[in-house]
Each structure stands twice: as C-alpha cells, then as structure tokens.
Design an enzyme around this catalytic site. Sequence first.
Site, short mmCIF file in Angstrom:
data_model
loop_
_atom_site.label_atom_id
_atom_site.label_comp_id
_atom_site.label_asym_id
_atom_site.label_seq_id
_atom_site.Cartn_x
_atom_site.Cartn_y
_atom_site.Cartn_z
CE LYS A 76 -4.51 0.95 0.27
NZ LYS A 76 -5.59 0.20 -0.39
N GLY A 176 -21.49 5.91 3.97
CA GLY A 176 -20.57 6.33 2.91
C GLY A 176 -21.14 6.07 1.53
N GLY A 178 -19.90 7.11 -1.38
CA GLY A 178 -18.87 7.49 -2.35
C GLY A 178 -18.86 6.57 -3.54
CE LYS A 179 -13.03 6.32 -5.54
NZ LYS A 179 -11.63 6.30 -6.03
CB VAL A 180 -17.56 1.36 -2.91
CG1 VAL A 180 -18.14 -0.03 -2.65
CG2 VAL A 180 -16.14 1.24 -3.45
N GLY A 181 -20.17 3.04 -2.43
CA GLY A 181 -21.50 3.09 -1.84
C GLY A 181 -22.61 3.33 -2.85
#
Length: 352
Positions: A76, A176, A178-181
């Site tokens: 990471k 959340g 966001g992109k995934v939610g």
Amino acid sequence: MGVFTTSHEQVVFCHDRQSGLRAIIAVYSTALGPALGGTRFYPYASEEDALHDVLELSRGMAYKNALAGLDLGGGKAVIWGDPDKDKSEQLLRAYGRFVQSLGGRYYTACDVGTYVQDMDIVAKETKFVTGRSESHGGAGDSSVLTAYGVFQGMRAAAEHRWGSPTLAGRRVGISGLGKVGKHLTKHLIDDGASVVATDVSEKALDWASSTYPQVDLVGGNDELIKQALDVYAPCALGGALNDETVPLLQAKIVAGAANNQLAHPGVEKLLAERDVLYAPDYVVNSGGVIQVADEIEGFNFARAKERAGRIYDTTKQILQLASAEGVPPAAAADRLAERRMAEVGRLRTILV
C-alpha cells in the site's frame, strides 16, 4: 515507528521537495508475488498517523489478495496531503518515479483520494501501475467490482444467517455514499432491499435524494448504527467498529467496503458476543483488487467479474469454517489467508 521491522518486508519514505510529495510505500509480503495495493491521498494529522495507516493497509492487502486467489502479495502507499489542494502532475509523476525505483516489487492503483486519471499520470513514470482509464488500456473505475463483490459477500452472509442468499425485504444501512456506496445502493435496491444511508458530503446526499428518493437519509453514522437495521455496511474510512459503536449496533450482519473496519484486535469478539455476524472486510471488498489485478494480464471485464463473483463462495466458506471451529469469522479468514501464503510461498524455495 519500528513496528514494521519484524512484519513488513520493506517500507520506503518518499520525499520530493519541489513538488511537495511526501509519501510512504509499504510492502508487507511478496510471498505470493509482487505486492499490489492502492495509493491513498489523505491529509493526515501527522507522519506517524500516515505510517500507521500504510502499515495496517498493506498488511490487509496481503490477506485480501491471498483470499482473492491472486498470485500477488500485499502492499500500500499513502501520500500525505490534501488531494484537493496538493495534487499536481508534478507530484504524481514524482510519486511514479519512486514506484518505478522499486523495480516491480510493488504495483500501485487507486484508493481514497486518487482516481483513474491520476494513475494515467503516474503511469508516465512507471510501468508498475494498474487501475488506469479505459482509454489508456486500463480497467477503469475499480469501485464497480468492489461494490459487486461486497454485494456477493453480503448475500453469503444473509444465507448463513437467514437461510437465503438475498437481501430482499431486509433493511441495509450504508455509511458512505462514495464511489463504492453508490454502486452498492443500486445492487441492493435491485435485489429488493430497503436502504438507509449517510455521508459527510452534501453532494453525495444530494445524489442519493435525486437518484434513489426511496433511500432514507440520516444525519450521521452515530444515528445510522442505532437504526433498526438487518445489515450494516461501512463504506467510508476504517475503524467504524470500535468499543463505542459495537454496543449500539442494531444490525445482525456487518458487511461493507471500508478497509480495516475493526478499530483494534478484540472487536471481532465484541461482535460475536452480541451475535453480530461479521463478514471480514478484506474478503468482501476484494472485487476492486481483482479488477485491477486482471489489468496486469490484459483486462477482460467478464473474466474479472466472474472472479469477483467467487467472493460469495469464499465468504460462505469462511463463515462455515468459523462456525465449525468456534472462532470469529475474522480469525477464520486470517487462517485461510496465512495458510495460502505459507503453502504457495514455500514453493519459491524450489529453484527452477
């Protein structure tokens, strides 16, 4: 700060004064192959916080990649700064030079605060990058299969808990959007679930209101976890499950996209004591890494989606193993990941 000396293979501090780049790349394990993990761009309060995050995230990637069946290790990177203010072509290209300097021990990709367009810039300085835009031969937005994988893991947890692999008629709380939610919301509504959600971004809340007016929106995560939920899906930053939130949690299943959801060792036992079934985060959220890993061999979406669909089977196996051995699902997942890293990694001692 010496915590990594006995567990991580390599930790690299990267600094380029002219561009303002301050980054840390952590390679936890290359037992299964080159370390793969995204780049997080975040305004940490201190370098110590950035280091702690990258060490935890890189370890999680090693376990995630192992359980996803990938021949890749775990790594990471974090860039310490405000992506809205500090991100520039010069900084991203400087970061790419540092990735290239590792000679392929680490492949980078998108994470919080970085996007496919950023990876296209990073790729101008290194060939060890995935998650690029489709116009540059990449896999595009990895949140697509991340959400798909979370949904598959959630289905497996629902079958284990209630006997049927569906969320139809269940109330799911998403923290959340966001992109995934956003993608996860669609999967759930299409499956017949009702969704209650929250986000710190007014823009995300506005999106939910206009796109899915049937979604109930609440003021914050503290309010969300007290809701009468069947499933709680943390999809923002890590540490959502801790000594304060677990006692308040009403859901019977936790399955979400966020990394490092357990704030500290022992939280998994608190969940078990409250009869909350926890689908380990690094198992169910591995669809994204499966997508970007597929890019390394020449991206094929159908192939990557089929692989991400296996998250259902892996989650089911882990939950069954946990029940059979009387351990929390997180412990069962760790055992499976460590077994694969040891068994496959050992083969490298056979010289060819």
